[in-house]
Design a protein around this motif. Structure first.
Motif, PDB file in Angstrom:
ATOM      1  N   LEU A  17       0.798  -1.212  -0.002  1.00 31.81           N
ATOM      2  CA  LEU A  17      -0.001  -0.015  -0.076  1.00 31.81           C
ATOM      3  C   LEU A  17       0.694   1.288  -0.173  1.00 31.81           C
ATOM      4  O   LEU A  17       0.458   2.307  -0.428  1.00 31.81           O
ATOM      5  CB  LEU A  17      -1.052   0.204   1.333  1.00 31.81           C
ATOM      6  N   GLY A  18       2.087   1.078   0.457  1.00 28.88           N
ATOM      7  CA  GLY A  18       3.011   2.224   0.378  1.00 28.88           C
ATOM      8  C   GLY A  18       2.475   3.283   1.538  1.00 28.88           C
ATOM      9  O   GLY A  18       1.831   2.965   2.360  1.00 28.88           O
ATOM     10  N   PRO A  19       3.135   4.483   1.369  1.00 22.33           N
ATOM     11  CA  PRO A  19       3.061   5.533   2.258  1.00 22.33           C
ATOM     12  C   PRO A  19       1.313   5.858   2.386  1.00 22.33           C
ATOM     13  O   PRO A  19       0.629   5.750   1.250  1.00 22.33           O
ATOM     14  CB  PRO A  19       3.529   6.773   1.706  1.00 22.33           C
ATOM     15  N   THR A  20       1.006   6.014   3.493  1.00 20.25           N
ATOM     16  CA  THR A  20      -0.649   5.978   3.979  1.00 20.25           C
ATOM     17  C   THR A  20      -0.885   7.222   4.711  1.00 20.25           C
ATOM     18  O   THR A  20      -0.360   7.577   5.881  1.00 20.25           O
ATOM     19  CB  THR A  20      -1.099   4.599   4.500  1.00 20.25           C
ATOM     20  N   VAL A  21      -2.182   7.554   4.350  1.00 19.37           N
ATOM     21  CA  VAL A  21      -2.790   8.638   5.261  1.00 19.37           C
ATOM     22  C   VAL A  21      -4.103   8.088   5.781  1.00 19.37           C
ATOM     23  O   VAL A  21      -4.720   7.464   5.006  1.00 19.37           O
ATOM     24  CB  VAL A  21      -3.010  10.023   4.194  1.00 19.37           C
ATOM     25  N   VAL A  22      -4.442   8.087   6.904  1.00 25.62           N
ATOM     26  CA  VAL A  22      -5.795   7.613   7.488  1.00 25.62           C
ATOM     27  C   VAL A  22      -6.661   8.720   7.908  1.00 25.62           C
ATOM     28  O   VAL A  22      -6.144   9.590   8.625  1.00 25.62           O
ATOM     29  CB  VAL A  22      -5.524   6.554   8.642  1.00 25.62           C
ATOM     30  N   VAL A  23      -7.849   8.814   7.491  1.00 29.32           N
ATOM     31  CA  VAL A  23      -8.758   9.878   7.933  1.00 29.32           C
ATOM     32  C   VAL A  23      -9.684   9.104   8.978  1.00 29.32           C
ATOM     33  O   VAL A  23     -10.371   8.217   8.900  1.00 29.32           O
ATOM     34  CB  VAL A  23      -9.659  10.392   6.944  1.00 29.32           C
TER      35      VAL A  23
END
Length: 245
Positions: free
Chosen positions: A18-24
């Protein structure tokens, strides 16, 4: 009967792709409940993780006298940082501090455009390959509004990241119409998290104000996660939705 158990199972190694990830995250604790296992696997794979906290989390115990709304917010944000550290995430969350229980869901509502712009700025800076969002019809208005907020921030973003949607309240409150429909063009899958389940459970427990006996103990009608609800998140899999092939 929820169809989640029928979804195909992906191995833990999937997280590394998934690589670098941002979670909201709509509220502090949603990150641990909905995707804490995935976050732990991402960090074990060396992938950067950034967190956006949408609401101020102050309304779980609105009748508390010992803790003002500002104090409740501070407690819950501190619990979030502790939970993230237990999952291996040490980046400072971006708090949008929208009103808990009244997160705006459309551009015409106060605070929506500004919050979408702040989220968009983080996405441009972090350049994630993947964004984790609340399921678009998760049965809580703040979760649905957070999805809409994220969609506004992602609109037209260069090199659009891959969206994955996680579930929280759908485990307990979903009506048939809340679950994926053909028009959604999404497919569900389960992710094996048994290797990091202890990390997830510790992260959930770090949200002490939301589990018995709690922290804001002078509000008898305040919210605490029920044992039945917590049991849904003690399983060795997590459920996600993505665009159908």
């Amino acid at each position: 009967m929820l169809p989640f158990a029928e979804y195909p199972l992906r191995p833990a190694e999937f997280a590394a792709t998934l690589g670098p990830t941002v979670v909201v995250v709509p509220h502090p604790d949603d990150e641990a409940l909905g995707c804490g296992g995935l976050l732990a696997l991402l960090r074990q794979a060396g992938q950067p993780v950034h967190v956006v906290l949408v609401s101020d989390g102050s309304m779980s115990h609105p009748q508390s006298v010992l803790f003002s709304a500002e104090a409740r917010r501070a407690v819950r944000e501190g619990e979030l940082r502790h939970a993230l550290a237990l999952l291996g995430v040490h980046t400072e969350p971006l708090p949008l501090r929208l009103p808990d229980g009244r997160v705006p869901s459309s551009p015409g509502q106060p605070g929506f455009a500004e919050a979408a712009a702040r989220l968009r700025a983080l996405l441009l800076a972090a350049r994630p390959a993947t964004v984790l969002l609340p399921w678009r019809r998760d049965p809580h208005p703040d979760h649905r509004a957070s999805y809409q907020l994220a969609q506004a921030a992602l609109a037209g973003l260069p090199g659009a990241p891959r969206p994955l949607e996680y579930v929280v309240w759908a485990w307990q409150r979903a009506a048939p119409a809340d679950l994926p429909q053909p028009a959604d063009q999404v497919a569900g899958f389960r992710l094996a998290i048994d290797a990091v389940l202890p990390h997830k459970l510790r992260a959930i427990a770090a949200h002490r104000s939301q589990v018995a006996p709690g922290v804001f103990t002078d509000d008898a009608a305040g919210f605490l996660l029920a044992d039945e609800m917590l049991a849904k998140f003690a399983q060795p899999t997590e459920v996600f939705f993505e665009a159908a092939p």
